[in-house]
Design an enzyme around this catalytic site. Structure first.
Site, short mmCIF file in Angstrom:
data_model
loop_
_atom_site.label_atom_id
_atom_site.label_comp_id
_atom_site.label_asym_id
_atom_site.label_seq_id
_atom_site.Cartn_x
_atom_site.Cartn_y
_atom_site.Cartn_z
N SER A 285 0.84 -1.19 0.00
CA SER A 285 0.00 0.00 0.00
C SER A 285 0.88 1.24 0.00
O SER A 285 2.06 1.17 0.34
CB SER A 285 -0.93 0.05 1.23
OG SER A 285 -1.88 -0.99 1.20
N SER A 323 -2.89 -3.94 -3.27
CA SER A 323 -2.25 -2.69 -2.86
C SER A 323 -3.31 -1.62 -2.62
O SER A 323 -4.15 -1.35 -3.47
CB SER A 323 -1.28 -2.21 -3.95
OG SER A 323 -0.53 -1.10 -3.51
N ASP A 325 -3.87 2.02 -2.53
CA ASP A 325 -3.19 3.24 -3.00
C ASP A 325 -4.15 4.42 -2.85
O ASP A 325 -5.14 4.54 -3.59
CB ASP A 325 -2.77 3.08 -4.46
CG ASP A 325 -1.89 1.85 -4.68
OD1 ASP A 325 -1.20 1.45 -3.72
OD2 ASP A 325 -1.91 1.29 -5.79
#
Length: 413
Positions: A285, A323, A325
């Site tokens: 992340s 992830s 983001d």
């Protein structure tokens, strides 16, 4: 509960030793970073065309404060909290316009829906470890409710973001306490920002190397408004590391999908929630916090936040399924400050806000892209080795990286 007897030295000495140990551990969490590794620009890596602010940090934006609590205890606790304060007043009474942009939503960003619904940020922005978000948010609410002037407040929207530091940290232990959170907020300062393996970046990993906190800024020339844009990141993601266009990750032999593309016996499939089990994993992340003193309203702050993803992409992020983001943007300008109505009983009272038009936004967009890219590099350059849970993650090897950058003409010789 039994009372301890302090009448004999046999009992008193262990108690004093325990108190001394606790004091040393607490002091460690607040000691400024002593890091000899250079920042990217100091090493001759010039990102983009816009000049940085005086400190090349998010704190170049007037009023912005940053504080860290770095928690390194025993063998397996490697975590922390980073606090970003848009100003040093009561944020509930003087909110700032803000927006959250989601690049990939595999994350636990508390408070984001209200920010995007109302266009307002009313608490400090806290970054931490994934499973500690609820505890950090609870402590943040304690802080906000305790502020003078908030005695009648019955709703507050804590804004808490995270990345998963479970590869190096005993994340399930949720070791962050109320005192840790309050220390990060109350020790927030202007000026130089500690980077690398500090605060919320203590246990993070990026591109298979030690990640962490990084920051950078851009100052627009007077002819373009003269505003400042600052970015702070918490990096914990992967991909194919690219620095100023140079394929550093590929040259170092450490990049996403290398195993599947280049080995006869690739590693087995992994659950994407158990990140960081191999240096070439890309799940993770990143949180990118964008501040500006330009008078930008919430809608255009959302557009600025979206541009952070372009800066992220330039570093080689793979933006994988696992992830999270996120970009959070706010303005400190008094022209768009959202103050509590003088007469709360009149819902029709008009606010006089002065915001930039759409046509003025393009230079600010570029400033976000450049500052985000450089902040990510700084998070890698300034990080140092961390060992936890029987694992060690080394920082980016700078000398080898510099050789690669010179080879591709990506840094000053």
């Amino acid at each position: 509960m039994k009372k301890r007897r302090l009448s004999t030295g046999v009992v008193l000495i262990p108690i004093l030793m325990a108190a001394l140990l606790t004091t040393r551990q607490s002091a460690t969490t607040l000691t400024p970073q002593n890091n000899q590794r250079p920042r990217a620009r100091e090493a001759g890596i010039i990102v983009g065309v816009l000049p940085p602010g005086p400190l090349n940090a998010i704190t170049d934006v007037p009023g912005v404060l940053v504080g860290h609590t770095t928690i390194i205890r025993q063998e397996n606790i490697r975590t922390g909290v980073t606090a970003i304060l848009p100003h040093n007043g009561n944020l509930f009474r003087e909110k700032v316009p803000g927006a959250v942009f989601v690049g990939n939503g595999f994350g636990k960003l508390m408070g984001s829906t209200q920010v995007n619904e109302l266009g307002e940020i009313e608490t400090p922005i806290l970054l931490t470890s994934t499973l500690s978000v609820p505890r950090v948010a609870d402590a943040l609410m304690d802080y906000m409710l305790s502020l003078p002037g908030n005695e009648d407040v019955q709703s507050v929207n804590p804004l808490v973001a995270e990345t998963n530091d479970g590869y190096l940290n005993d994340i399930r232990g949720r070791h962050i306490t109320r005192d840790d959170v309050l220390a990060a907020i109350k020790n927030a300062r202007s000026g130089t920002v500690d980077e690398g393996s500090v605060g919320a970046g203590t246990g993070t990993v990026a591109f298979g190397f030690k990640g962490g906190i990084g920051t950078a800024s851009r100052k627009l020339p007077t002819g373009l408004g003269g505003s400042t844009v600052g970015v702070l990141v918490q990096s914990n993601f992967g991909g194919i590391l690219t620095i100023n266009g140079a394929p550093v990750g590929r040259e170092l032999g450490q990049y996403y999908l290398k195993d599947q593309l280049g080995l006869t016996n690739p590693p087995p499939n992994r659950n994407n929630t158990s990140q960081g089990k191999h240096p070439n994993d890309a799940d993770g992340s990143i949180i990118m916090v964008i501040a500006t003193d330009a008078p930008v309203d919430a809608r255009n702050l959302g557009r600025m936040a979206a541009r952070a993803m372009l800066g992220l992409a330039k570093t080689g992020s793979a933006g994988t399924n696992g992830s999270g983001d996120y970009a959070i943007a706010f303005s400190t300008s008094l022209d768009v400050r959202i103050r509590m109505a003088a007469n709360p009983g009149d819902p029709n009272s008009v606010r006089n806000l002065k915001a930039l038009p759409n046509d003025a936004m393009s230079p600010l967009f570029l400033a976000v892209i450049e500052a985000t890219e450089e902040a990510i590099y700084n998070s890698l350059f300034r990080a140092h080795t961390i060992t936890g849970r029987g694992r060690t993650v080394e920082p980016l090897p700078l000398e080898r990286t510099f050789e690669i950058l010179r080879k591709y003409g990506a840094m000053k010789r």
